[in-house]
Design a protein around this motif. Sequence first.
Motif, PDB file in Angstrom:
ATOM      1  N   SER A  11       5.886  -8.700   1.884  1.00  0.00           N
ATOM      2  CA  SER A  11       6.158  -7.620   1.010  1.00  0.00           C
ATOM      3  C   SER A  11       7.235  -8.223  -0.495  1.00  0.00           C
ATOM      4  CB  SER A  11       6.739  -6.351   1.151  1.00  0.00           C
ATOM      5  OG  SER A  11       7.644  -5.465   0.390  1.00  0.00           O
ATOM      6  N   GLN A  27      -8.251  -1.049   0.368  1.00  0.00           N
ATOM      7  CA  GLN A  27      -8.905  -0.351  -0.354  1.00  0.00           C
ATOM      8  C   GLN A  27      -8.717  -0.282  -1.308  1.00  0.00           C
ATOM      9  OE1 GLN A  27      -6.335   3.457   1.414  1.00  0.00           O
ATOM     10  NE2 GLN A  27      -7.574   3.224   2.849  1.00  0.00           N
ATOM     11  N   GLU A  28      -9.261  -1.029  -2.830  1.00  0.00           N
ATOM     12  CA  GLU A  28      -9.638  -1.126  -3.117  1.00  0.00           C
ATOM     13  C   GLU A  28      -8.530  -2.086  -4.290  1.00  0.00           C
ATOM     14  OE1 GLU A  28      -9.757   2.354  -6.412  1.00  0.00           O
ATOM     15  OE2 GLU A  28     -11.594   3.357  -4.528  1.00  0.00           O
ATOM     16  N   SER A  29      -7.315  -1.401  -4.248  1.00  0.00           N
ATOM     17  CA  SER A  29      -6.591  -1.922  -4.957  1.00  0.00           C
ATOM     18  C   SER A  29      -4.986  -2.024  -4.517  1.00  0.00           C
ATOM     19  CB  SER A  29      -5.531  -2.102  -6.831  1.00  0.00           C
ATOM     20  OG  SER A  29      -5.270  -0.737  -6.586  1.00  0.00           O
ATOM     21  N   TYR A  30      -4.694  -1.461  -3.109  1.00  0.00           N
ATOM     22  CA  TYR A  30      -4.351  -0.957  -2.600  1.00  0.00           C
ATOM     23  C   TYR A  30      -4.485  -1.949  -0.528  1.00  0.00           C
ATOM     24  CZ  TYR A  30      -2.754   2.623  -5.476  1.00  0.00           C
ATOM     25  OH  TYR A  30      -1.615   3.062  -6.244  1.00  0.00           O
ATOM     26  N   CYS A  31      -3.450  -2.316   0.087  1.00  0.00           N
ATOM     27  CA  CYS A  31      -3.501  -2.318   1.295  1.00  0.00           C
ATOM     28  C   CYS A  31      -3.473  -1.290   2.399  1.00  0.00           C
ATOM     29  CB  CYS A  31      -3.886  -3.291   1.939  1.00  0.00           C
ATOM     30  SG  CYS A  31      -1.756  -4.881   0.723  1.00  0.00           S
ATOM     31  N   ARG A  46       1.123   2.443   2.909  1.00  0.00           N
ATOM     32  CA  ARG A  46      -0.153   1.748   1.674  1.00  0.00           C
ATOM     33  C   ARG A  46       1.160   1.216   0.619  1.00  0.00           C
ATOM     34  NH1 ARG A  46      -1.834   5.909  -3.121  1.00  0.00           N
ATOM     35  NH2 ARG A  46      -4.039   5.067  -3.312  1.00  0.00           N
ATOM     36  N   LYS A  47       0.262  -0.412  -0.300  1.00  0.00           N
ATOM     37  CA  LYS A  47       0.912  -0.268  -0.904  1.00  0.00           C
ATOM     38  C   LYS A  47       0.518  -0.725  -2.198  1.00  0.00           C
ATOM     39  CE  LYS A  47       5.275  -3.414  -0.933  1.00  0.00           C
ATOM     40  NZ  LYS A  47       6.300  -2.698  -0.766  1.00  0.00           N
ATOM     41  N   LYS A  48       0.257  -1.470  -3.476  1.00  0.00           N
ATOM     42  CA  LYS A  48      -0.356  -2.616  -4.015  1.00  0.00           C
ATOM     43  C   LYS A  48      -0.497  -3.827  -3.814  1.00  0.00           C
ATOM     44  CE  LYS A  48      -0.349   0.619  -8.003  1.00  0.00           C
ATOM     45  NZ  LYS A  48      -0.006   1.089  -9.370  1.00  0.00           N
ATOM     46  N   LEU A  49      -1.696  -4.170  -3.416  1.00  0.00           N
ATOM     47  CA  LEU A  49      -1.790  -5.779  -3.608  1.00  0.00           C
ATOM     48  C   LEU A  49      -1.082  -6.531  -4.466  1.00  0.00           C
ATOM     49  CD1 LEU A  49      -5.706  -5.352  -3.362  1.00  0.00           C
ATOM     50  CD2 LEU A  49      -3.898  -6.025  -1.786  1.00  0.00           C
ATOM     51  N   LYS A  50      -0.433  -6.403  -5.990  1.00  0.00           N
ATOM     52  CA  LYS A  50       0.336  -6.891  -6.692  1.00  0.00           C
ATOM     53  C   LYS A  50       1.636  -7.062  -6.290  1.00  0.00           C
ATOM     54  CE  LYS A  50       1.217  -3.238  -9.958  1.00  0.00           C
ATOM     55  NZ  LYS A  50       1.693  -3.261 -11.405  1.00  0.00           N
ATOM     56  N   HIS A  51       2.144  -6.017  -4.962  1.00  0.00           N
ATOM     57  CA  HIS A  51       3.286  -6.571  -4.626  1.00  0.00           C
ATOM     58  C   HIS A  51       3.320  -7.097  -2.871  1.00  0.00           C
ATOM     59  CE1 HIS A  51       4.144  -2.348  -6.902  1.00  0.00           C
ATOM     60  NE2 HIS A  51       4.691  -3.916  -7.836  1.00  0.00           N
TER      61      HIS A  51
END
Length: 95
Positions: A11, A27-31, A46-51
């Motif tokens: 993270s 899921q789309e832009s989340y993992c 649930r976390k954004k892929l960019k993070h």
Amino acid sequence: MEVSKSDIIISLAGRDKGRLFYVVDVQESYCLLADGKGRKLENPKRKKLKHVRRVSRTETRVADKIRRGDKVLNSELRRDLATFGQQFESQNQGG
């Protein structure tokens, strides 16, 4: 860098910054992340892929189970991540 199901990630932001997780789903832009301790499989984070940053694509029994959709125990996640965390720390101590 593509993050996919059963990868180990670290993270990069938030109160869980620096912690290792297994990717349970994408899921789309989340993992969806679980570590078996703070975030159990029944309630993944649930976390954004960019993070997040992918650390490793593992070929462990746990990773295979996640990919196949088999039942994985939280204790298995904890054990796997602890083992991987020790290896990861020793690799990155070189400076």
